[in-house]
Write a protein that holds these residues in place. Structure first.
Motif, mmCIF file in Angstrom:
data_model
loop_
_atom_site.group_PDB
_atom_site.id
_atom_site.type_symbol
_atom_site.label_atom_id
_atom_site.label_comp_id
_atom_site.label_asym_id
_atom_site.label_seq_id
_atom_site.Cartn_x
_atom_site.Cartn_y
_atom_site.Cartn_z
ATOM 1 N N PRO A 82 74.514 -54.159 26.798
ATOM 2 C CA PRO A 82 74.249 -55.374 26.020
ATOM 3 C C PRO A 82 75.180 -55.520 24.813
ATOM 4 O O PRO A 82 75.651 -56.631 24.503
ATOM 5 N N PHE A 83 75.458 -54.410 24.153
ATOM 6 C CA PHE A 83 76.295 -54.461 22.952
ATOM 7 C C PHE A 83 77.773 -54.663 23.294
ATOM 8 O O PHE A 83 78.474 -55.388 22.600
ATOM 9 N N VAL A 84 78.237 -54.048 24.362
ATOM 10 C CA VAL A 84 79.632 -54.251 24.774
ATOM 11 C C VAL A 84 79.833 -55.687 25.252
ATOM 12 O O VAL A 84 80.863 -56.302 24.968
ATOM 13 N N THR A 85 78.850 -56.247 25.918
ATOM 14 C CA THR A 85 78.929 -57.645 26.333
ATOM 15 C C THR A 85 78.994 -58.554 25.105
ATOM 16 O O THR A 85 79.805 -59.489 25.050
ATOM 17 N N GLY A 103 73.936 -58.478 21.653
ATOM 18 C CA GLY A 103 73.317 -57.230 22.119
ATOM 19 C C GLY A 103 71.799 -57.288 22.081
ATOM 20 O O GLY A 103 71.125 -56.883 23.025
ATOM 21 N N MET A 104 71.262 -57.817 20.996
ATOM 22 C CA MET A 104 69.801 -57.905 20.873
ATOM 23 C C MET A 104 69.210 -58.892 21.883
ATOM 24 O O MET A 104 68.183 -58.610 22.506
ATOM 25 N N LEU A 105 69.848 -60.045 22.042
ATOM 26 C CA LEU A 105 69.347 -61.025 23.017
ATOM 27 C C LEU A 105 69.383 -60.462 24.437
ATOM 28 O O LEU A 105 68.429 -60.638 25.206
ATOM 29 N N LEU A 106 70.451 -59.771 24.775
ATOM 30 C CA LEU A 106 70.547 -59.183 26.116
ATOM 31 C C LEU A 106 69.553 -58.035 26.292
ATOM 32 O O LEU A 106 69.043 -57.830 27.397
ATOM 33 N N ARG A 107 69.260 -57.324 25.220
ATOM 34 C CA ARG A 107 68.221 -56.285 25.304
ATOM 35 C C ARG A 107 66.862 -56.916 25.591
ATOM 36 O O ARG A 107 66.084 -56.395 26.395
ATOM 37 N N VAL A 108 66.569 -58.037 24.947
ATOM 38 C CA VAL A 108 65.300 -58.732 25.186
ATOM 39 C C VAL A 108 65.213 -59.191 26.631
ATOM 40 O O VAL A 108 64.213 -58.962 27.318
ATOM 41 N N VAL A 109 66.280 -59.838 27.105
ATOM 42 C CA VAL A 109 66.313 -60.360 28.478
ATOM 43 C C VAL A 109 66.152 -59.232 29.500
ATOM 44 O O VAL A 109 65.513 -59.413 30.537
ATOM 45 N N SER A 110 66.706 -58.063 29.193
ATOM 46 C CA SER A 110 66.652 -56.949 30.146
ATOM 47 C C SER A 110 65.425 -56.056 29.952
ATOM 48 O O SER A 110 65.301 -55.014 30.583
ATOM 49 N N GLY A 111 64.518 -56.457 29.049
ATOM 50 C CA GLY A 111 63.277 -55.715 28.866
ATOM 51 C C GLY A 111 63.399 -54.479 27.997
ATOM 52 O O GLY A 111 62.529 -53.612 28.018
ATOM 53 N N GLN A 112 64.458 -54.389 27.208
ATOM 54 C CA GLN A 112 64.621 -53.261 26.293
ATOM 55 C C GLN A 112 64.049 -53.637 24.925
ATOM 56 O O GLN A 112 63.880 -54.802 24.606
ATOM 57 N N GLY A 113 63.779 -52.645 24.109
ATOM 58 C CA GLY A 113 63.141 -52.878 22.818
ATOM 59 C C GLY A 113 64.043 -53.482 21.757
ATOM 60 O O GLY A 113 65.247 -53.241 21.741
ATOM 61 N N THR A 114 63.429 -54.284 20.890
ATOM 62 C CA THR A 114 64.134 -54.861 19.748
ATOM 63 C C THR A 114 63.208 -54.908 18.535
ATOM 64 O O THR A 114 63.037 -55.950 17.905
ATOM 65 N N ALA A 115 62.628 -53.788 18.197
ATOM 66 C CA ALA A 115 61.758 -53.721 17.022
ATOM 67 C C ALA A 115 62.557 -54.129 15.785
ATOM 68 O O ALA A 115 63.771 -53.927 15.717
ATOM 69 N N VAL A 116 61.869 -54.707 14.809
ATOM 70 C CA VAL A 116 62.518 -55.171 13.586
ATOM 71 C C VAL A 116 63.313 -54.047 12.926
ATOM 72 O O VAL A 116 64.444 -54.253 12.480
#
Length: 125
Positions: A39-42, A87-100
């Motif tokens: 996600p971050f490299v993208t 990176g954060m948006l792609l983490r959300v879409v892929s079901g990975q965590g994005t805690a504050v």
């Protein structure tokens, strides 16, 4: 080739950021690295595309040929924000965590990494 060096530096630093994160959470660094990194490299690649487009849009197509990926503003800021937000948006879409708390830590570390080396070059240059 010389124009690619700043991108490679950014990519290596994003991979280091992800490796540090995995290690700090006692996760196998190599085993799940691709899941953490993509996600971050993208977002990083998207940031570079946007930065080149912004330079070209402001100064014409010849600006893309003169584009310098080492500059802090606007390139570094665009790359940092795109890496973080993408990176954060792609983490959300892929079901990975994005805690504050993760977003805050990621924003800080990515700023230090992606803006820090550019600021150092500017200060030393």
């Amino acid at each position: 080739m010389k124009k690619l060096v700043p991108f490679v530096v950014d990519a290596v630093l994003v991979i280091v950021f992800c490796a540090i994160g995995r290690r700090s959470h006692d996760e196998a660094v190599l085993a799940g690295m691709l899941r953490t990194v993509w996600p971050f490299v993208t977002g990083l690649v998207l940031g570079w595309v946007i930065a080149v487009a912004v330079a070209s849009g402001r100064e014409g197509i010849s600006a893309a040929k003169r584009f310098d990926g080492r500059v802090l503003w606007p390139t570094g800021v665009i790359v940092w924000l795109s890496t973080l937000i993408g990176g954060m948006l792609l983490r959300v879409v892929s079901g990975q965590g994005t805690a504050v708390s993760f977003v805050i830590v990621a924003a800080t570390v990515l700023a230090l990494f992606l803006l820090g080396w550019r600021a150092a070059i500017k200060a030393l240059g």
